[in-house]
Design an enzyme around this catalytic site. Sequence first.
Site, PDB file in Angstrom:
ATOM      1  N   HIS B  50       0.829  -1.206   0.000  1.00 49.34           N
ATOM      2  CA  HIS B  50       0.000   0.000   0.000  1.00 49.34           C
ATOM      3  C   HIS B  50       0.868   1.262   0.000  1.00 49.34           C
ATOM      4  O   HIS B  50       0.542   2.249  -0.641  1.00 49.34           O
ATOM      5  CB  HIS B  50      -0.904  -0.026   1.229  1.00 49.34           C
ATOM      6  N   HIS B  96     -10.324   2.078  -0.861  1.00 53.23           N
ATOM      7  CA  HIS B  96     -10.494   1.710   0.542  1.00 53.23           C
ATOM      8  C   HIS B  96     -11.237   0.380   0.597  1.00 53.23           C
ATOM      9  O   HIS B  96     -12.281   0.254   1.217  1.00 53.23           O
ATOM     10  CB  HIS B  96     -11.241   2.804   1.314  1.00 53.23           C
TER      11      HIS B  96
END
EC number: 6.3.5.3
Lengths: 222, 773
Positions: B50, B96
């Site tokens: 990420h 998300h």
Amino acid sequence: MKFGIVVFPGSNCDRDVAYVTRLLQQPTRMVWHEDTDISDLDVVIIPGGFSYGDYLRCGAIARFSPVMQQVIKHAEQGKFVLGICNGFQVLTEAGLLPGALIRNRDLHFICDRVSLKVVRTDLPWTQNYTQGEILTLPIAHGEGQFYADEDTIKQIEDNGQVLFRYHGENPNGSVNNIAGICNVKGNVIGMMPHPERASDPVLGSTDGLGLFKGIGARAKSD
Amino acid sequence: MSVLSSAPFSLEEIANEGLKPEEYEEIVRRLGRHPNKAELGMFGVMWSEHCCYKNSRPLLKQFPTTGSRILVGPGENAGVVDLGNGLQLAFKIESHNHPSAVEPFQGAATGVGGILRDIFTMGARPIALLNSLRFGSLEDAKTRRLFTGVVAGISHYGNCVGVPTVGGEVYFDPAYSGNPLVNVMALGLMETEEIVKSGAAGLGNPVLYVGSTTGRDGMGGASFASAELSDESEKDRPAVQVGDPFLEKSLIEACLEAFKTGAVVAAQDMGAAGITCSTSEMAAKGGVGIELDLNEIPVRETGMVPYEYLLSESQERMLFVAEKGREQELIDIFHRWGLHAVVAGKVINEPIVRILFQGRIAAEIPATALAENTPIYHRELLSEPPEYARKAWEWTSDRLPLCNASGIEIQGSFYTWNEILLTLLDTPTIASKRWVYRQYDHQVQNNTVMLPGGADAAVVRLRSQEQSAPSNSAVAATVDCNPRYVYLNPYEGAKAVVAEAARNLSCVGAEPLAVTDNLNFGSPEKPIGYWQLAEACRGLADACREFQTPVTGGNVSLYNETLDSYGNPQPIYPTPVVGMVGLIPDLTKICTQGWKNAGDIIYLLGSSLKSQITLGGSEYLATIHNTVAGLPPQVDFDLERQVQAVCRQGVSQGRINSAHDCAEGGIAIALAEACLSSNLGANITLTLNTQLRWDELLFGEGGARVLVSVSPEQQTQWESYLQQHLPSNWQKVGLVESDTFLRISTSDQLLIEVTIELMRDRYCNAIPRRLDV
């Protein structure tokens, strides 16, 4: 001859309203929620948004802000106050308008364009409309269902305090299709629809512009 | 092994930070010692996919990233493009996914908050949001909970923060049932004179912590986001942050006000990996160091240890480097908005991140080890396409049952084309998304020119919030990805994603400018997962080059797989979502998808040849025949560019009254949508192409096709224009009718005749009906 637009932390339609009053070349200033002198203003507009996050209950915290004490005095002097969406909620919480705004019937936030019938045209606000005229105005609210107990509703109706009613489909379950009301004197009004979002031809509608023009003309002639 | 055996952590503790044994060894090599617990945590989050793109970086390198309009490319908080006339647009997309899978409301809400911070950190006022959402089947109760929760979360955050959600896409497919995708794109108009960058500078300059308090919420969210989801993931709920859009709204105002003072040297939002990420990235980018004292950080709970401070992902926080001596000026602004602002550290010469706690050094790490010189994995690409793909490619439409002009017999039942059309309109992926966008405030800020559902892309007027005089230009934006195409052929599918995005912009009259991409894939550690990722990146890169839409940044979300109770990974479809922005120089020259006037002539631009149109990977094949197979449509770049240019020209010259591209469901669905949008009917005669099956003719996809309608007065000029620019790739197909029927025929046979009312019933109720159980 001057417009003031209240800015609470969490207000988010303040600039949208100022854009319209300035388009109409009305002198306009932003009024910070902590301001305690608004004596220069003729018209106070409390815009949409989520004042103080709308925590506790919509408008419940805003009514205690320093500026609202001044807005109450301003209204008592017979000067003009307009509450749009969250501003309407604030005005009912502050006791300047009767009733309350509760969650929409289907419990969802609704952003849409709705039809409204103009009920009264004898107020400066609505003088540019004709009686029974059907307007299309945007709405955007989660708590827009107008509610009051039976006695209060009766008084509102008997006094002719209803300015706008939803025409056709009632989007949020408001009692008597009420979309906007005024106080008994008619100087304070509140409405859930957003007239400032229908005041610019580029965006496809100018049905809301009459409201700002109406009050602007009146404020000038005073 | 000696390094690991002497480590003060067990292998399990190392693994819990998301680190592999060899990564731990690398950390020890970099530090020249074992890390402490706090440092281990910092490496864990910063070396997650990420944060550092360790698997995807070599692939992302091939993207074109420069161009005459590109002011800021990848590497900063958001990309920035020049729109001319002094207008600059910041934009970015972010996912998300994992938080939304576990806690849909807060997961989606904080997704909105996070991407908005990326935008206003640059000095831009957020002006629009779009989202790209994917869920399993709505027939499934868990999916309904995820779907309604995500929509409510986006609505909650976006509405309160006062940024209109103007567009997006929603897909439903069982491939996403355990792992929904929530990608949010934000656009912002630069409000400061200079673009605010994130590189720290100026030795001795104070480092300010501003915004909300720090708590234990969202601990290790970045590592959580970089692992497969499992039945146990519910236990990771503390890794999901809780957002406060009211604070964010105040933070937007305070930050923009602060930037305008000129006293802010650099700014970075605290997103994934919170204080760790912001300090190390600011230091590494500036080639300096940052010393930060955790005792200065405002907290929302007591007894936190450095590890918790450093890994907290509490929302609505930012880090500033301020000009020395001007810190109070900034602090006052934040206090006025009821926000925290404290001097928590300073810029130092040594290029390290030094964290102090209770008078001692709690962590000390070279900044670049965390933020720039991070691990990178070059993985081996399969030498040939995997079996699932090769098998799928064997499918051809010959395998379908025979059909005729009235319909098709499937497993003993005969369905008319009317019935098939209505079934497709009732498919949640195709159906109206009104139930969704009605919950989003799409008009706040008074610039929304195209309302959701009315056009192929969102159009937002460009207007500085501070001035009354609006500009005459607008920005168009779209998010797109047909994941079935990408699954079947990642390279061709990814090209099609870019082509569709550009086509959507062209349909509203916008010139495509630049791309932000969100790569949602499965595990890159598996050969098929990596093949999909690599092939899709190659496709995106080629297509972005062909359309001259450079990539200005984006987001990578890997490990989108759900482990079932037997531990078998169920990967999602590879889903490279493309967010594309385009410029409309004159906002009176735009186009919607619905017909305008009865009597207007309808044209089909693009190719209708057998070589271009296919049922491979189509919505028809998936929905009606329950088959996901075949080769998806292949993009013909020349044809795409020609069709799109003609469409844009037609709009800007005011010749076209409506434009709508043919996507899922082919020309029949595109025609139905144009009728539904306008409440006007259409009478269509398609040329019978003997090579095509009836269902290919109606529901086949591909061919760079766009439906446009034109007033009869324009006919002669328009047709000669078409003849010149699209010689063999246009046809006149029919007329807009004042009655409320959609009729599709060939020269001698009626294929479809259905009322708008009936279509509307299916199209508008598909989603509400499935939720109302």
